[in-house]
Design a protein around this motif. Structure first.
Motif, PDB file in Angstrom:
ATOM      1  N   ASP A   7       0.840  -1.204   0.000  1.00  0.00           N
ATOM      2  CA  ASP A   7       0.000   0.000   0.000  1.00  0.00           C
ATOM      3  C   ASP A   7       0.873   1.251   0.000  1.00  0.00           C
ATOM      4  N   GLY A   8       0.585   2.159  -0.898  1.00  0.00           N
ATOM      5  CA  GLY A   8       1.299   3.423  -0.931  1.00  0.00           C
ATOM      6  C   GLY A   8       2.609   3.390  -1.702  1.00  0.00           C
ATOM      7  N   THR A   9       2.994   2.244  -2.226  1.00  0.00           N
ATOM      8  CA  THR A   9       4.228   2.156  -3.007  1.00  0.00           C
ATOM      9  C   THR A   9       4.049   2.904  -4.326  1.00  0.00           C
ATOM     10  N   VAL A  10       5.053   3.701  -4.679  1.00  0.00           N
ATOM     11  CA  VAL A  10       5.017   4.456  -5.930  1.00  0.00           C
ATOM     12  C   VAL A  10       6.075   3.864  -6.861  1.00  0.00           C
ATOM     13  N   VAL A  11       5.648   3.474  -8.054  1.00  0.00           N
ATOM     14  CA  VAL A  11       6.562   2.908  -9.045  1.00  0.00           C
ATOM     15  C   VAL A  11       6.645   3.886 -10.207  1.00  0.00           C
ATOM     16  N   SER A  12       7.875   4.192 -10.628  1.00  0.00           N
ATOM     17  CA  SER A  12       8.031   5.129 -11.733  1.00  0.00           C
ATOM     18  C   SER A  12       9.129   4.669 -12.681  1.00  0.00           C
ATOM     19  N   LEU A  13       9.064   5.172 -13.905  1.00  0.00           N
ATOM     20  CA  LEU A  13       9.973   4.808 -14.976  1.00  0.00           C
ATOM     21  C   LEU A  13      10.625   6.086 -15.495  1.00  0.00           C
ATOM     22  N   SER A  14      11.941   6.019 -15.740  1.00  0.00           N
ATOM     23  CA  SER A  14      12.612   7.220 -16.241  1.00  0.00           C
ATOM     24  C   SER A  14      12.152   7.530 -17.661  1.00  0.00           C
ATOM     25  N   VAL A  15      12.087   8.809 -17.948  1.00  0.00           N
ATOM     26  CA  VAL A  15      11.678   9.286 -19.258  1.00  0.00           C
ATOM     27  C   VAL A  15      12.851   9.160 -20.237  1.00  0.00           C
ATOM     28  N   LEU A  31       4.068   5.172 -12.803  1.00  0.00           N
ATOM     29  CA  LEU A  31       3.201   4.150 -13.391  1.00  0.00           C
ATOM     30  C   LEU A  31       2.044   3.978 -12.425  1.00  0.00           C
ATOM     31  N   GLY A  32       0.886   4.479 -12.786  1.00  0.00           N
ATOM     32  CA  GLY A  32      -0.243   4.495 -11.871  1.00  0.00           C
ATOM     33  C   GLY A  32      -1.065   3.221 -11.883  1.00  0.00           C
ATOM     34  N   GLN A  33      -1.829   3.035 -10.830  1.00  0.00           N
ATOM     35  CA  GLN A  33      -2.817   1.974 -10.683  1.00  0.00           C
ATOM     36  C   GLN A  33      -2.245   0.576 -10.906  1.00  0.00           C
ATOM     37  N   ILE A  34      -1.093   0.302 -10.294  1.00  0.00           N
ATOM     38  CA  ILE A  34      -0.485  -1.033 -10.388  1.00  0.00           C
ATOM     39  C   ILE A  34      -1.257  -1.994  -9.499  1.00  0.00           C
ATOM     40  N   ARG A  96      16.087   1.940 -19.274  1.00  0.00           N
ATOM     41  CA  ARG A  96      15.385   2.881 -18.404  1.00  0.00           C
ATOM     42  C   ARG A  96      15.714   2.561 -16.959  1.00  0.00           C
ATOM     43  N   TYR A  97      15.544   3.550 -16.104  1.00  0.00           N
ATOM     44  CA  TYR A  97      15.626   3.324 -14.664  1.00  0.00           C
ATOM     45  C   TYR A  97      14.216   3.013 -14.173  1.00  0.00           C
ATOM     46  N   LEU A  98      14.074   1.970 -13.379  1.00  0.00           N
ATOM     47  CA  LEU A  98      12.800   1.627 -12.759  1.00  0.00           C
ATOM     48  C   LEU A  98      12.959   1.873 -11.271  1.00  0.00           C
ATOM     49  N   ARG A  99      12.061   2.655 -10.677  1.00  0.00           N
ATOM     50  CA  ARG A  99      12.193   3.062  -9.275  1.00  0.00           C
ATOM     51  C   ARG A  99      10.936   2.724  -8.500  1.00  0.00           C
ATOM     52  N   PHE A 100      11.135   2.109  -7.331  1.00  0.00           N
ATOM     53  CA  PHE A 100      10.057   1.835  -6.383  1.00  0.00           C
ATOM     54  C   PHE A 100      10.336   2.640  -5.135  1.00  0.00           C
ATOM     55  N   LEU A 102       8.906   2.809  -1.400  1.00  0.00           N
ATOM     56  CA  LEU A 102       8.004   2.118  -0.482  1.00  0.00           C
ATOM     57  C   LEU A 102       7.385   3.092   0.504  1.00  0.00           C
ATOM     58  N   SER A 103       6.276   2.693   1.086  1.00  0.00           N
ATOM     59  CA  SER A 103       5.562   3.559   2.021  1.00  0.00           C
ATOM     60  C   SER A 103       5.958   3.292   3.468  1.00  0.00           C
ATOM     61  N   ASP A 104       7.158   2.711   3.681  1.00  0.00           N
ATOM     62  CA  ASP A 104       7.613   2.478   5.054  1.00  0.00           C
ATOM     63  C   ASP A 104       8.025   3.793   5.699  1.00  0.00           C
ATOM     64  N   SER A 105       8.419   3.747   6.946  1.00  0.00           N
ATOM     65  CA  SER A 105       8.732   4.976   7.685  1.00  0.00           C
ATOM     66  C   SER A 105       9.913   5.730   7.092  1.00  0.00           C
ATOM     67  N   ASP A 106      10.805   5.034   6.389  1.00  0.00           N
ATOM     68  CA  ASP A 106      11.977   5.688   5.798  1.00  0.00           C
ATOM     69  C   ASP A 106      11.793   5.997   4.319  1.00  0.00           C
ATOM     70  N   THR A 107      10.627   5.730   3.772  1.00  0.00           N
ATOM     71  CA  THR A 107      10.368   5.809   2.329  1.00  0.00           C
ATOM     72  C   THR A 107      11.538   5.202   1.547  1.00  0.00           C
ATOM     73  N   THR A 108      11.805   3.935   1.820  1.00  0.00           N
ATOM     74  CA  THR A 108      12.882   3.206   1.169  1.00  0.00           C
ATOM     75  C   THR A 108      12.719   3.267  -0.347  1.00  0.00           C
TER      76      THR A 108
END
Length: 145
Positions: A7-15, A31-34, A96-100, A102-108
């Motif tokens: 929950d709350g994880t944000v996944v993005s791809l480099s342009v 990348l929305g709505q995974i 491309r760079y793929l980045r996750f 996480l929604s943990d306390s440190d936003t890993t």
């Protein structure tokens, strides 16, 4: 043992192409709505080096392979940016760079360099959601920040 929720994880791809842009300078599109993430694992194949003088099989470990993964996303025509970049990267054969994040306390943050290996058909049926899958092949070891 640490517990992490998706929950709350944000996944993005480099342009930009990862070959021409340093990670710290890259622009990312979310990348929305995974709905599903299949993370790759690292594998090292066994190479059989047994010769006729051996009494047991002899092996060496091969070169590490960062593996393949996939992301299944709900199709939202209003947020197709990352899908478009993924498709363009696939056609051009660009890294491309793929980045996750996480929604943990440190936003890993977890990231690595990938090739986009597939961009699935947009599929759906009457009364159900419309989805697509983006496949990727890891090219570097995963970096955790």
């Amino acid at each position: 043992m640490a517990n992490f929720k998706a929950d709350g994880t944000v996944v993005s791809l480099s342009v930009e192409d990862a070959d021409g842009t340093a990670y710290g300078s890259a622009t990312f599109d979310t990348l929305g709505q995974i709905t599903d993430i299949a993370m790759p694992g690292i594998e090292r194949p066994l190479i059989d080096v047994t010769d006729i003088s051996d009494t047991l099989r002899d092996y060496l470990l091969g070169i590490a392979d960062p593996g393949e993964g996939s992301l299944t996303i709900n199709w939202d025509p209003g947020t197709t940016g990352a899908y478009t970049y993924a498709k363009a990267a696939l056609v051009a054969g660009e890294k491309r760079y793929l980045r996750f994040v996480l929604s943990d306390s440190d936003t890993t943050e977890i990231h690595w360099t990938v090739f986009i290996t597939s961009v699935g058909e947009v599929q759906g049926s009457e009364g159900d959601k419309i989805t697509t899958t983006i496949g990727f092949k890891g090219l570097t070891d995963i970096t955790v920040v």
